[in-house]
Design an enzyme around this catalytic site. Sequence first.
Site, short mmCIF file in Angstrom:
data_model
loop_
_atom_site.label_atom_id
_atom_site.label_comp_id
_atom_site.label_asym_id
_atom_site.label_seq_id
_atom_site.Cartn_x
_atom_site.Cartn_y
_atom_site.Cartn_z
N ARG A 185 22.11 -18.25 1.13
CA ARG A 185 20.75 -18.42 1.22
C ARG A 185 20.47 -19.76 0.02
NH1 ARG A 185 19.94 -16.73 5.41
NH2 ARG A 185 18.53 -15.08 6.10
N GLU A 229 13.31 -25.25 3.63
CA GLU A 229 13.81 -25.46 4.80
C GLU A 229 12.52 -25.61 5.88
OE1 GLU A 229 16.83 -22.89 6.00
OE2 GLU A 229 18.00 -23.01 4.30
N HIS A 255 21.21 -25.64 8.23
CA HIS A 255 21.20 -24.15 8.61
C HIS A 255 21.91 -23.65 10.00
CE1 HIS A 255 19.20 -20.38 7.09
NE2 HIS A 255 20.41 -20.01 7.70
#
Length: 328
Positions: A237, A266, A284
């Site tokens: 994360r 994000e 991601h």
Amino acid sequence: MKKTILAFSRVSPTLLEPYKDTYNIIVMRPEFGDMDAQFEDAIPSAHGLIGGNRRLGEAELASAKNLEIISSISVGYDNYDLSYLNGRGVMLTNTPDVLNETTADLAFALILATARRIPELDAWTKAGNWTKTIEASHFGCDVHGKTLGIIGLGKIGEAIARRGRFGFGMNILYNGNNRKPQLEKELGARFVPQEKLLSESHFVCPVVPLTDGTRNLIGRKELALMGPESILINVSRGPVVDQDALFQALEEKTIRAAGLDVYVKEPLVSSGLFKLKNVVTVPHIGSATSDTRNAMALRALENLLTGLEGRQPRDLVNTHGLGHRWTQ
């Protein structure tokens, strides 16, 4: 009366098609207009939610009076207000295990890409700069035989460690909440204090969930311990790493490089990180393969239907808050 399922993201309409006679199915789609407006219109009637990448707490769910379960197509669940859901008696499920191997593949892709400077030298070559034999200034570093430090030797961490040990003959150091004697024996892994892991590892890979205890787990102090030849890999994360401190360490070259799949914010449209040659950035994509995303969606669907049928889902997150509902 039929219960209503709201698919709020990452869901193919065909996934829920077989259940349209049993449930009222609402699938949000960008082509139908504003996604937030669609969510607000549908949420009052929803008994079950399935999807991912949407923050859900009291403000978003206040009108969801019928809500019984949220089935998240993800492993992490920091987007959800667990305390609020417990208070409401709403089940939350996730999709663990399904993406372990895929995420480990990406972690190693980032290890190799940063060590051998693949994106940087790919761009350099395509720009027409390869006019003579490369010089030492373009050299990378080896991966085989080096030391891989993993903070959090859970299932994803274990999968990364296996690739390092058996694929590249790496030495494995690890740190975490629990010792893993069997993995120590199988992988030759050594449990060491975090400071020792940081100072002795060529590659440092935190693989931990985001909690109050892991936020900024890697900050200025930790980066300073790593040394100028070390590389940081983050597939867990974004907030696990202090992004400002990392930028400074990369810019000043107090560490060699970083490979990042996750970020504090994000999506990340612009960042000083993008201007640095010694960082590899991807958007991601830890679970972003067709096979894995399909498997995650099916697992989430299984959890959703089980919960709506009044049974305990396989991957119930809030077992401590709601586990009393079922006989264990």
